[in-house]
Design a protein around this motif. Sequence first.
Motif, PDB file in Angstrom:
ATOM      1  N   PHE A  93       0.886  -1.198  -0.001  1.00  0.00           N
ATOM      2  CA  PHE A  93       0.016   0.154   0.050  1.00  0.00           C
ATOM      3  C   PHE A  93       0.809   1.405   0.149  1.00  0.00           C
ATOM      4  O   PHE A  93       1.935   1.179   0.541  1.00  0.00           O
ATOM      5  CB  PHE A  93      -1.134   0.023   1.051  1.00  0.00           C
ATOM      6  N   PRO A  94       0.326   2.546  -0.392  1.00  0.00           N
ATOM      7  CA  PRO A  94       1.085   3.482  -0.676  1.00  0.00           C
ATOM      8  C   PRO A  94       1.153   4.220   0.725  1.00  0.00           C
ATOM      9  O   PRO A  94       0.135   4.029   1.606  1.00  0.00           O
ATOM     10  CB  PRO A  94       0.402   4.310  -1.503  1.00  0.00           C
ATOM     11  N   ILE A  95       2.135   5.082   1.177  1.00  0.00           N
ATOM     12  CA  ILE A  95       2.216   5.919   2.429  1.00  0.00           C
ATOM     13  C   ILE A  95       2.380   7.286   1.833  1.00  0.00           C
ATOM     14  O   ILE A  95       2.826   7.577   0.562  1.00  0.00           O
ATOM     15  CB  ILE A  95       3.098   5.391   3.423  1.00  0.00           C
ATOM     16  N   PRO A  96       2.256   8.299   2.683  1.00  0.00           N
ATOM     17  CA  PRO A  96       2.448   9.714   2.151  1.00  0.00           C
ATOM     18  C   PRO A  96       3.975   9.835   1.408  1.00  0.00           C
ATOM     19  O   PRO A  96       4.821   9.334   1.855  1.00  0.00           O
ATOM     20  CB  PRO A  96       2.618  10.406   3.522  1.00  0.00           C
ATOM     21  N   SER A  97       3.774  10.640   0.625  1.00  0.00           N
ATOM     22  CA  SER A  97       4.695  11.063  -0.372  1.00  0.00           C
ATOM     23  C   SER A  97       5.813  11.956   0.257  1.00  0.00           C
ATOM     24  O   SER A  97       5.270  12.937   0.794  1.00  0.00           O
ATOM     25  CB  SER A  97       4.406  11.321  -1.765  1.00  0.00           C
ATOM     26  N   LEU A  98       6.991  11.871  -0.117  1.00  0.00           N
ATOM     27  CA  LEU A  98       7.864  12.990  -0.003  1.00  0.00           C
ATOM     28  C   LEU A  98       7.619  14.230  -0.971  1.00  0.00           C
ATOM     29  O   LEU A  98       7.504  14.030  -2.010  1.00  0.00           O
ATOM     30  CB  LEU A  98       9.462  12.476  -0.363  1.00  0.00           C
TER      31      LEU A  98
END
Length: 315
Positions: free
Chosen positions: A112-117
């Motif tokens: 799953f994705p997490i917050p992007s830089l």
Amino acid sequence: MKWATGAVLASAILALPAAAETRITYKSAKAGTSYYQMGVQIAEAMKSGSDGGIIVTVEEGQGSVQNVMEVRARGGDYVFTTPPSLVGLAQAGKAMFDGKGDPAFDEIRALFPIPSLTMHFVMSAASGATDFASLEGKTILLGKGSFGAKEGEKYLGLFGLEGKVTIADAELSNATAALKNGQIDGFVTAGSWPAPNVVEAAASTGVVVLSLNDEQVAQTKRTRLVIPAGTYAGQDTDIVTTSLPVVAYATTKMDDETAYQLTKTFWDSKATMAEGAAWWGGVDASMLSNINGKIHPGAARYYAEAGIALTAEQQ
């Protein structure tokens, strides 16, 4: 004989809770960073959302490259975070993975994705800067050695500002104070949004976070990201900026059921996590498009149940 039977029974009872638990090691970033804190939040969400069935131990990471490299020696309980681009480089044996290829890299699968830089060019309102052209003659703090510092320096070159901006020699941790007392006109930072240092600067000093136009976004070769209006004090319009997507990965050593439960619990818990940390509010299913490799079959099962379409390459 009775004592032996009792001892065996006691051992069996003690073993029951452990047998019911799935234990995971989650490796992210250095302690004290926002990404380490995200790992702690995920660990808490997994325990709560699974009624104690999933126990996550957060391990301090030394960087995204190292997280990928450790795949070679880890088992099915290993979850780690890294940008999708690094997984692609590892599997192709390119750049920092040149000469370090390993068949284990081909077994990496996304969960799953997490917050992007997310890039922030933060200028004091007093500086009068409202776009990149108006940075000429200004003093900017980039920090040292971080992704944001390197990316910020790259953007100044791309946008014709090399040699036209004074780079402050200071640590990013001093940015808000330096902005407030007029030592700098602005600073560059990269992290999840809302970024704590930008929230602080906007509330205490008054800032303008610069937007990039479509041509500038294309020049950076990064992923376009929009920070909604109202995210920071005084921000009444959307901010168009760039980002480096970050994703939680496992490998094919992880069984499908565990990958399914991790992924389902993450998405089921996301709204609750967002109540405690606003950066989770920016994560949604559209960010799956940033994953250009394969998604774990167990995670794919969850997305199918949730009606979230995956590409042929992701399956």
